[in-house]
Design an enzyme around this catalytic site. Structure first.
Site, PDB file in Angstrom:
ATOM      1  N   CYS A 189      23.961 -35.001   6.873  1.00  0.00           N
ATOM      2  CA  CYS A 189      25.326 -34.598   6.545  1.00  0.00           C
ATOM      3  C   CYS A 189      25.311 -33.276   5.759  1.00  0.00           C
ATOM      4  O   CYS A 189      25.085 -32.225   6.334  1.00  0.00           O
ATOM      5  CB  CYS A 189      26.058 -35.721   5.810  1.00  0.00           C
ATOM      6  SG  CYS A 189      27.868 -35.511   5.797  1.00  0.00           S
ATOM      7  N   HIS A 213      25.456 -40.386   9.383  1.00  0.00           N
ATOM      8  CA  HIS A 213      24.713 -41.013   8.285  1.00  0.00           C
ATOM      9  C   HIS A 213      23.868 -42.184   8.794  1.00  0.00           C
ATOM     10  O   HIS A 213      24.326 -43.333   8.790  1.00  0.00           O
ATOM     11  CB  HIS A 213      25.679 -41.513   7.209  1.00  0.00           C
ATOM     12  CG  HIS A 213      26.214 -40.442   6.341  1.00  0.00           C
ATOM     13  ND1 HIS A 213      25.572 -40.016   5.192  1.00  0.00           N
ATOM     14  CD2 HIS A 213      27.337 -39.685   6.449  1.00  0.00           C
ATOM     15  CE1 HIS A 213      26.271 -39.048   4.630  1.00  0.00           C
ATOM     16  NE2 HIS A 213      27.339 -38.824   5.366  1.00  0.00           N
ATOM     17  N   GLU A 265      21.525 -43.652   7.339  1.00  0.00           N
ATOM     18  CA  GLU A 265      21.167 -44.543   6.227  1.00  0.00           C
ATOM     19  C   GLU A 265      22.282 -45.504   5.840  1.00  0.00           C
ATOM     20  O   GLU A 265      22.052 -46.452   5.080  1.00  0.00           O
ATOM     21  CB  GLU A 265      20.766 -43.703   4.998  1.00  0.00           C
ATOM     22  CG  GLU A 265      21.914 -43.143   4.171  1.00  0.00           C
ATOM     23  CD  GLU A 265      22.631 -41.934   4.764  1.00  0.00           C
ATOM     24  OE1 GLU A 265      23.456 -41.325   4.063  1.00  0.00           O
ATOM     25  OE2 GLU A 265      22.367 -41.580   5.939  1.00  0.00           O
TER      26      GLU A 265
END
Length: 245
Positions: free
Chosen positions: A96, A186, A188
């Protein structure tokens, strides 16, 4: 065991940290099966960078509520560090904000997305190059992933290769040579964390939606209802460690 330097570029909202932890925790949890050992540097708070990336197997930069469109000295230093790390054959992954900072470091522009904020579970499609890239080994051509951002990279930085995109953001993943990868989404983030992020921004999200002609009260409910599992996220992070280091 791989030694990973995690450059923390910002802090999640207080309510998010209380319920699901902060950015660095999500990376540590996602990469736990790989046995990584993390050194976390809070570079957005002025933490110093190592003199070099020697001794690290990989460098990862997190997302941030801050913007590359408002450059600060620490951002410039972190960008230079990541480029130098890759020049010394240490793999670098930007997520990001990190993705955008890497694009800036390679001569690209970061701008506010005219399509508006992308947030929630979204679908991303791999390009032909992305289907061949080891970062996406075992990932379907179309996959669900969590995303939250207002800024995008535009146009394609010179020398970069687009690995993935969608209707909102044409450059969801970029390759800068053999040692640098950036992803706008994202990997994660899991749905429970995305729910916390949406709720923390609920008021702003509704204001944005109404400004774009949507009825009040629609957007947040629709985003929450659309949350879905995104197992490809952890696969992508694990691919980075397993295939690039």
């Amino acid at each position: 065991m791989k030694n990973v330097l995690l450059l923390k570029a910002g802090d999640a909202a207080h309510s998010v940290r209380l319920s699901v932890g902060d950015y660095e925790h999500w990376f540590v949890e996602s990469l736990a099966p790989t046995g990584c050992r993390f050194e976390i540097r809070h570079v957005h708070q002025g933490a110093s960078l190592p003199g070099s990336a020697e001794g690290y197997d990989a460098v990862i930069m997190t997302g941030s509520p801050l913007s590359v469109t408002q450059l600060e000295p620490w951002m410039e230093r972190a960008a230079d560090f990541m480029v130098d790390a890759a020049a010394h054959r240490v793999p670098v992954l930007g997520v990001c904000f990190g993705h955008q900072l890497l694009a800036y470091a390679h001569g690209g522009r970061v701008v506010r997305n005219t399509h508006g904020r992308e947030i929630g579970t979204v679908e991303v499609r791999l390009s032909e190059e992305g289907r061949e890239d080891p970062l996406f080994d075992g990932v379907s051509e179309r996959f669900a992933i969590q995303a939250t951002h207002e800024d995008i990279v535009e146009p394609i930085p010179e020398g970069a290769t687009v690995l993935a995109g969608n209707a909102n953001t044409a450059m969801q993943a970029l390759a800068f040579g053999s040692h640098i990868r950036g992803v706008q989404f994202h990997p994660e983030v899991q749905p429970v964390a995305m729910r916390a992020l949406i709720l923390a921004r609920a008021e702003k999200l509704e204001v944005e939606a109404v400004a774009r002609g949507h009825l009040p009260g629609e957007r947040v409910a629709r985003l929450l209802a659309g949350l879905a599992p995104s197992p490809s996220g952890r696969r992508i992070l694990q691919n980075f460690v397993e295939h690039f280091t």
